[in-house]
Design an enzyme around this catalytic site. Structure first.
Site, mmCIF file in Angstrom:
data_model
loop_
_atom_site.group_PDB
_atom_site.id
_atom_site.type_symbol
_atom_site.label_atom_id
_atom_site.label_comp_id
_atom_site.label_asym_id
_atom_site.label_seq_id
_atom_site.Cartn_x
_atom_site.Cartn_y
_atom_site.Cartn_z
ATOM 1 N N HIS A 12 37.625 -29.145 -2.886
ATOM 2 C CA HIS A 12 36.945 -28.449 -3.985
ATOM 3 C C HIS A 12 35.453 -28.805 -4.034
ATOM 4 C CE1 HIS A 12 38.627 -31.941 -6.674
ATOM 5 N NE2 HIS A 12 37.428 -32.273 -6.224
ATOM 6 N N HIS A 59 35.254 -34.105 -13.214
ATOM 7 C CA HIS A 59 34.088 -34.840 -12.739
ATOM 8 C C HIS A 59 33.163 -35.157 -13.911
ATOM 9 C CE1 HIS A 59 35.734 -32.720 -9.255
ATOM 10 N NE2 HIS A 59 35.232 -33.688 -8.510
ATOM 11 N N HIS A 196 35.284 -38.255 2.472
ATOM 12 C CA HIS A 196 33.864 -38.214 2.142
ATOM 13 C C HIS A 196 33.486 -39.404 1.267
ATOM 14 C CE1 HIS A 196 35.740 -36.198 -1.309
ATOM 15 N NE2 HIS A 196 34.606 -36.135 -1.961
ATOM 16 N N GLU A 243 40.779 -38.805 -3.567
ATOM 17 C CA GLU A 243 41.182 -37.539 -4.173
ATOM 18 C C GLU A 243 42.417 -36.929 -3.499
ATOM 19 O OE1 GLU A 243 36.784 -35.928 -5.681
ATOM 20 O OE2 GLU A 243 37.770 -34.980 -3.971
#
Length: 283
Positions: A12, A59, A196, A243
């Site tokens: 996402h 977030h 990441h 995640e």
């Protein structure tokens, strides 16, 4: 009876939404990312769900350090796109499915999983970007093709839930949906990742080999995936790679044996590995 027909795993990355919103998806940097979703959009049109249950992480828009629920289930009638600092994304308001969401809340809590029930909640790119890549461009005056039930999972502040906990929650969600009396085609999305890291000495870390093994496990060996420990996610996939535990909620809700319909993996997209997989149930 309601039934889960398929699961979708999807990164996402917020910049993907920006690329769509600003009309630059055909630029050389972005075209390989979006080419991988052409088949996905065709598949969605052919297998139109009645409801999507979408697992994502907030977030710091709906939640901040003052309130950190591990699992927060959206039970509202609608969920507006959040302002993440540059204004809300120009996409439709997400419509919920309150009856099914309430049924899932009752079933899962009585199944001994503690949920925070959200009757008001804005949703950020973690939820809207997967909808955009799977359904294509939608403006604020359009509508998403089906209602969405959001489940926000805390993977921002430690302690985050383990992959095993997420996998078992997916099984509880499956039991809840299976027991809902209305005839509904439900799809479940697990979003986030892949490898990441956005800060500190390892900023820019991407581990394509590990990511591909994880996609293999999603398709063929979820029992191995559920046993991956936090320290391995952090060591091998960076601080934000955690995640991927949210994909395990999706995988736990599917049959043990599934059919892999489509896979897409691309590096990089805004210093992030983009991963995507579609899995269909056999039953």
């Amino acid at each position: 009876m309601a039934r889960i027909t398929a699961g979708v795993g999807c990164s996402h990355v917020p910049a993907i939404g920006v690329a769509m919103d600003t009309g630059i998806t055909d630029q050389p940097y972005w075209k390989p990312v979006f080419d991988g979703f052409v088949k996905s959009r065709e598949w969605m049109k052919e297998n139109q769900p009645d409801v999507i249950f979408l697992v994502y992480n907030d977030h710091c828009t709906a939640f901040d350090a003052s309130c950190i629920p591990t699992f927060a289930l959206g039970c509202a009638a609608e969920f507006a796109p959040a302002d993440e600092g540059w204004g809300p994304r120009p996409v439709p308001v997400v419509k919920g499915h309150q009856r099914l969401a309430s049924h899932i809340a009752q079933s899962v809590i009585l199944d001994e999983f503690d949920l925070t029930i959200m009757n008001e909640m804005e949703v950020d790119h973690g939820l809207t970007v997967p909808l955009s890549v799977m359904f294509g461009d939608k403006g604020v005056d359009d509508e998403w093709p089906c209602p969405v039930i959001p489940l926000a999972v805390n993977v921002v502040q430690y302690p985050a839930p383990t992959g095993n906990r997420c996998y078992n929650l997916g099984k509880a969600i499956r039991r809840a949906i299976d027991s809902y009396p209305e005839d509904l085609n439900v799809m479940i999305f697990g979003t986030g990742g892949m490898s990441h890291q956005l800060q500190a000495e390892r900023a820019g870390l991407i581990n394509a080999e590990w990511d591909q093994r994880f996609l293999d496990m999603m398709a063929n060996d979820p029992e191995a995936a559920r046993k991956i420990e936090h320290v391995e996610y952090l060591r091998e996939t960076g601080s934000e790679g955690i995640e991927m535990v949210m994909w395990l909620v999706m995988r736990g809700a599917l049959d043990e044996q599934v059919t892999e319909v489509h896979r897409h993996y691309h590096v990089p997209a805004s210093n992030t590995a983009v991963g995507h997989i579609i899995l269909e149930n056999h039953s």
